[in-house]
Design an enzyme around this catalytic site. Structure first.
Site, PDB file in Angstrom:
ATOM      1  N   HIS A 154      -8.014 -31.227   9.820  1.00  0.00           N
ATOM      2  CA  HIS A 154      -7.121 -30.415   8.979  1.00  0.00           C
ATOM      3  C   HIS A 154      -6.370 -31.298   8.005  1.00  0.00           C
ATOM      4  O   HIS A 154      -6.228 -32.498   8.226  1.00  0.00           O
ATOM      5  CB  HIS A 154      -6.121 -29.633   9.849  1.00  0.00           C
ATOM      6  CG  HIS A 154      -5.255 -30.533  10.673  1.00  0.00           C
ATOM      7  ND1 HIS A 154      -5.640 -31.014  11.898  1.00  0.00           N
ATOM      8  CD2 HIS A 154      -4.035 -31.074  10.432  1.00  0.00           C
ATOM      9  CE1 HIS A 154      -4.685 -31.804  12.383  1.00  0.00           C
ATOM     10  NE2 HIS A 154      -3.709 -31.869  11.516  1.00  0.00           N
ATOM     11  N   TYR A 161      -8.667 -35.193  15.928  1.00  0.00           N
ATOM     12  CA  TYR A 161      -7.954 -36.168  16.759  1.00  0.00           C
ATOM     13  C   TYR A 161      -7.423 -35.531  18.037  1.00  0.00           C
ATOM     14  O   TYR A 161      -7.151 -34.336  18.077  1.00  0.00           O
ATOM     15  CB  TYR A 161      -6.838 -36.868  15.972  1.00  0.00           C
ATOM     16  CG  TYR A 161      -5.733 -35.998  15.419  1.00  0.00           C
ATOM     17  CD1 TYR A 161      -4.640 -35.622  16.198  1.00  0.00           C
ATOM     18  CD2 TYR A 161      -5.758 -35.584  14.092  1.00  0.00           C
ATOM     19  CE1 TYR A 161      -3.615 -34.857  15.681  1.00  0.00           C
ATOM     20  CE2 TYR A 161      -4.733 -34.808  13.561  1.00  0.00           C
ATOM     21  CZ  TYR A 161      -3.667 -34.448  14.358  1.00  0.00           C
ATOM     22  OH  TYR A 161      -2.650 -33.689  13.837  1.00  0.00           O
ATOM     23  N   ARG A 221      -7.305 -31.630  18.021  1.00  0.00           N
ATOM     24  CA  ARG A 221      -7.037 -30.828  16.818  1.00  0.00           C
ATOM     25  C   ARG A 221      -8.286 -30.778  15.947  1.00  0.00           C
ATOM     26  O   ARG A 221      -8.886 -31.824  15.677  1.00  0.00           O
ATOM     27  CB  ARG A 221      -5.907 -31.457  15.975  1.00  0.00           C
ATOM     28  CG  ARG A 221      -4.519 -31.536  16.582  1.00  0.00           C
ATOM     29  CD  ARG A 221      -3.823 -30.215  16.867  1.00  0.00           C
ATOM     30  NE  ARG A 221      -4.152 -29.073  16.014  1.00  0.00           N
ATOM     31  CZ  ARG A 221      -3.660 -28.839  14.804  1.00  0.00           C
ATOM     32  NH1 ARG A 221      -2.787 -29.642  14.267  1.00  0.00           N
ATOM     33  NH2 ARG A 221      -4.003 -27.768  14.122  1.00  0.00           N
ATOM     34  N   TYR A 232      -3.559 -41.218  11.959  1.00  0.00           N
ATOM     35  CA  TYR A 232      -2.562 -41.191  10.895  1.00  0.00           C
ATOM     36  C   TYR A 232      -1.991 -42.589  10.687  1.00  0.00           C
ATOM     37  O   TYR A 232      -1.779 -43.328  11.655  1.00  0.00           O
ATOM     38  CB  TYR A 232      -1.393 -40.267  11.255  1.00  0.00           C
ATOM     39  CG  TYR A 232      -1.710 -38.804  11.117  1.00  0.00           C
ATOM     40  CD1 TYR A 232      -1.481 -38.141   9.922  1.00  0.00           C
ATOM     41  CD2 TYR A 232      -2.239 -38.083  12.176  1.00  0.00           C
ATOM     42  CE1 TYR A 232      -1.761 -36.787   9.786  1.00  0.00           C
ATOM     43  CE2 TYR A 232      -2.525 -36.733  12.051  1.00  0.00           C
ATOM     44  CZ  TYR A 232      -2.287 -36.087  10.856  1.00  0.00           C
ATOM     45  OH  TYR A 232      -2.575 -34.764  10.732  1.00  0.00           O
ATOM     46  N   HIS A 268      -2.599 -31.259   6.075  1.00  0.00           N
ATOM     47  CA  HIS A 268      -1.286 -30.618   6.002  1.00  0.00           C
ATOM     48  C   HIS A 268      -0.908 -30.404   4.538  1.00  0.00           C
ATOM     49  O   HIS A 268      -1.079 -31.319   3.721  1.00  0.00           O
ATOM     50  CB  HIS A 268      -0.219 -31.500   6.647  1.00  0.00           C
ATOM     51  CG  HIS A 268      -0.417 -31.727   8.119  1.00  0.00           C
ATOM     52  ND1 HIS A 268       0.220 -30.976   9.073  1.00  0.00           N
ATOM     53  CD2 HIS A 268      -1.176 -32.611   8.806  1.00  0.00           C
ATOM     54  CE1 HIS A 268      -0.122 -31.396  10.292  1.00  0.00           C
ATOM     55  NE2 HIS A 268      -0.978 -32.393  10.153  1.00  0.00           N
TER      56      HIS A 268
HETATM   57 FE   LIG Z   1      -2.133 -33.234  11.782  1.00  0.00          FE
END
Ligand SMILES: [Fe+2]
Lengths: 225, 154
Positions: free
Chosen positions: A150, A137, A147, A98, A152
């Protein structure tokens, strides 16, 4: 009565819930058509820009990654389209990182990718984003925790009580079985509602793979059956 | 049919907060008040990555908490209460509460008297009200259940 598809607050396999989940039962107010929670949230800080839906065109160059189109409808539980409502989206880049200072995953940042976008649904409730497929990640929830890829999503609807923040996943991800956040949705059939579908009709030749995902919000009151 | 909720996670910071989010009305608005407080977890520790939203007729505000769990809105004095919605890492679905500026309202009478005060913001200066949110444990804030509420016919 609709079954409640949402996760329980306390989901010990997702460690951060342990000190943040309410321990007391929720209090249900008597139905009140004047309740402030039923007003249409006026989210008007800035008009949505014409490129806000395209996460591949927010910088000088194009981001690295598999270009994708993600589109679908925002609906209520009676199947009616929710037009002109704000949809916000954010995600990791193709390496699973991110653009956020808190993210310490040692994967490269992409100077051409911020990973945030928004759009308004059209008159038929359709939204559409152009982005790149996010990477999986790691996180520190448990040993070797990853994870699944995905995106959000944050959706408004026409009453504050319809407010929904969720995550969209990609079909067939081998990490589903190991992810306590995905698995926090109690019913496997409801979990499937978080997974988009590959769609050849959304796919654009020599440009981008297409995925379709509909978002269903609770119905609003004041509506005849 | 409903799409299930998932946590907002820790990384919404470059997407959801915006500069004007906490400043719902201008400073010189005749009914401007400050609504501020801290969000703490079941161990009494600050929740530094919560996102709060408030909604009033014609108004909407959004504020992320600081490292010490604090938040601060400038908004219009409500008739009775301000709905407050809290998202955070570790919340798989948000919690709903209400900041009342009075301790006399029909809904408050419905709440356990020992917990009622968690819904009432306390004056903290001129046109300023403090509303702390305790996620869990001693002094836990009363959270509301809107499941089905918005759709009594369903
Ligand atoms: Fe996330």
């Amino acid at each position: 009565m609709h079954d409640d598809p949402h996760p329980h607050y306390l989901t010990p396999s997702y460690g951060s819930t342990v000190l943040r989940a309410p321990s007391q039962s929720l209090v249900r107010p008597a139905f009140d058509p004047e309740a402030i929670e039923l007003v249409d949230p006026v989210y008007g800080h800035q008009p949505v820009g014409s490129l806000d839906h395209d996460l591949t065109r927010q910088h000088e160059g194009e981001p690295i990654g598999e270009r994708i189109v993600v589109t679908g409808k925002v609906l209520d539980t009676r199947g009616r389209a929710v037009p002109n409502t704000l949809v916000e989206l954010w995600q990791a880049n193709a390496t699973g990182r991110y653009a956020h200072p808190v993210d310490q995953h040692p994967a490269p940042l992409d100077p051409n990718f911020t990973g945030a976008g928004r759009c308004l649904t059209d008159a038929e409730g359709n939204y559409r984003f152009v982005t790149i497929k996010p990477g999986a990640y790691p996180w520190r929830n448990h040993h070797n925790a990853w994870r699944p890829a995905h995106i959000h999503f944050s959706v408004f609807g026409t009453a504050f009580t319809q407010r929904l923040v969720t995550q969209m996943y990609f079909p067939g991800d081998p990490l589903f079985a190991y992810d306590p956040i995905f698995q926090s949705v109690p019913d496997p059939k409801d979990r499937e509602r978080l997974v988009c579908a590959f769609d050849m009709d959304v796919t654009e030749p020599e440009w981008a793979l297409g995925y379709r995902w509909d978002i269903v919000l609770g119905a609003t009151p004041f509506e005849e059956e | 049919m409903l799409t299930p909720s998932q946590t907002v996670g820790p990384f919404y910071g470059h997407a959801l907060p915006y500069a004007e989010g906490p400043f719902v009305v201008p400073e010189d608005h005749p009914d401007a008040i400050e609504l501020h407080g801290r969000v703490t977890d079941g161990a009494g520790e600050p929740v530094p990555d919560a996102l709060l939203e408030i909604c009033q007729p014609g108004l909407f505000g959004r504020c992320a908490t600081e490292a010490d769990g604090s938040y601060r809105f400038r908004t219009a004095r409500p008739d009775v209460y301000i709905p407050v919605l809290v998202f955070a890492r570790g919340l798989l679905k948000p919690v709903w509460t209400r900041a009342y500026l009075t301790d006399e309202a029909p809904f408050l009478a419905q709440v356990d008297p020992l917990r009622r005060s968690t819904l009432v913001a306390s004056p903290s200066g001129e046109r300023s009200y403090r509303f702390d949110i305790r996620m869990q444990g001693e002094g836990e804030t009363v959270f509301l259940d809107h499941a089905g509420y918005a759709d009594p016919a369903s």
